[in-house]
Design a protein around this motif. Structure first.
Motif, PDB file in Angstrom:
ATOM      1  N   SER A  35     -21.194  16.848  -6.011  1.00  0.00           N
ATOM      2  CA  SER A  35     -20.216  17.736  -6.631  1.00  0.00           C
ATOM      3  C   SER A  35     -20.392  17.715  -8.158  1.00  0.00           C
ATOM      4  O   SER A  35     -21.514  17.887  -8.639  1.00  0.00           O
TER       5      SER A  35
ATOM      6  N   GLY B 215     -23.689  19.715  -3.089  1.00  0.00           N
ATOM      7  CA  GLY B 215     -22.456  20.475  -3.238  1.00  0.00           C
ATOM      8  C   GLY B 215     -21.979  20.577  -4.671  1.00  0.00           C
ATOM      9  O   GLY B 215     -20.780  20.507  -4.936  1.00  0.00           O
TER      10      GLY B 215
ATOM     11  N   HIS C  63     -26.518  21.946  -0.149  1.00  0.00           N
ATOM     12  CA  HIS C  63     -25.189  22.580  -0.188  1.00  0.00           C
ATOM     13  C   HIS C  63     -24.806  23.043   1.213  1.00  0.00           C
ATOM     14  O   HIS C  63     -25.668  23.429   2.010  1.00  0.00           O
TER      15      HIS C  63
ATOM     16  N   ASP D 296     -18.955  25.696   2.416  1.00  0.00           N
ATOM     17  CA  ASP D 296     -18.181  24.909   1.449  1.00  0.00           C
ATOM     18  C   ASP D 296     -17.143  25.812   0.789  1.00  0.00           C
ATOM     19  O   ASP D 296     -17.492  26.757   0.078  1.00  0.00           O
TER      20      ASP D 296
ATOM     21  N   HIS E 105     -17.213  19.973   2.092  1.00  0.00           N
ATOM     22  CA  HIS E 105     -17.643  19.682   0.726  1.00  0.00           C
ATOM     23  C   HIS E 105     -17.871  18.191   0.495  1.00  0.00           C
ATOM     24  O   HIS E 105     -18.847  17.798  -0.155  1.00  0.00           O
TER      25      HIS E 105
END
Length: 263
Positions: free
Chosen positions: A111, A134, A198, A202, A231
């Motif tokens: 992230s 992600g 990814h 998400d 996610h």
């Protein structure tokens, strides 16, 4: 797969505070060392970081996961930090690994941790490849968590906001620092093999972020879809294990071959 030993470590962060980390060591000579940056406001002990790093270690790759300044067991206040200080925390972690273990060749971020890793990678010359999981393309993406609070933060300087349901103190300087970042330029000048991972579904960081990161990167660049994953890669343990397995297979190629991106 091999057995793994987990060790707690500490080192000085970018703001001078003591930072906490855990390093997963395989009970064999490591193939390589990896550095893992967790998601926004997440610590080293979030299950995603733990599963990915321990799985890498079981595959022979030592992996260190960190608490950013003001998070988890690291010292300092979150309100003192910025995206820039997070980037520098990653650099300090890499310097610690080089001094006490081995230089990290595999640079991983989840992230916003991946967004920060993209920005930090240029300052870690020993890093041979970079992996995002992600991750948002634009660091300012995280401000949507508390967009309604930004006018108040601008007026007060520092204030409490809720991020993923938890209260955190955030400074307006943090917002300004996010807005100053030129992530496209940093990705374009990365000059390291990049793997973008990814989940297409998400709903926290949309798939268009992966497309933007990928399009701004030079070759060699790769994309792996984390189908059906959420996610945080937490709904199913196999999601994190799959991500770690793919990271291991992909990164070992570049470490062994010494491949460098086209200029």
């Amino acid at each position: 797969m091999v057995d793994v030993t987990t060790k707690n470590v500490e080192f000085a962060g970018s703001l001078g505070y003591k930072m906490a980390a855990k390093i997963e060591l395989p009970n064999c000579v490591p193939i390589a060392y990896a550095l893992f940056a967790p998601c926004f406001t997440c610590g080293k002990d979030i299950v995603t970081a733990k599963r990915v790093c321990q799985r890498l270690a079981r595959r022979g790759i030592a992996a260190m996961r960190i608490d950013f300044t003001g998070i988890g067991k690291s010292e300092g206040g979150f309100e003192e930090t910025t995206f820039t200080s997070n980037v520098e925390d990653i650099v300090k972690a890499a310097e610690y690994m080089a001094a006490h273990h081995q230089k990290p060749e595999i640079l991983i971020g989840h992230s916003l941790g991946g967004t920060a890793m993209l920005a930090a990678a240029g300052k870690i010359p020993e890093g041979k490849c970079v992996i995002t999981i992600g991750s948002p393309f634009d660091p300012a993406h995280v401000a949507h968590h508390f967009s309604d609070d930004i006018p108040r933060l601008k007026k007060e300087g520092i204030g409490e906001v809720k991020i993923m349901g938890r209260p955190h103190k955030v400074s307006y300087e943090f917002i300004e620092d996010l807005q100053r970042q030129n992530q496209a330029d940093k990705i374009n000048k990365l000059h390291k093999p990049l793997l973008v991972m990814h989940a297409p579904l998400d709903d926290f960081v949309g798939i268009e972020n992966a497309e933007q990161i990928f399009s701004h990167a030079r070759h060699p660049r790769s994309y792996i879809s984390l189908d059906k994953s959420d996610h945080l890669l937490m709904n199913n343990p196999n999601d994190a294990y799959y991500a770690a397995d793919m990271i291991a297979y992909w990164s070992e190629y570049y470490i062994e071959m010494g491949v460098r991106p086209l200029s």
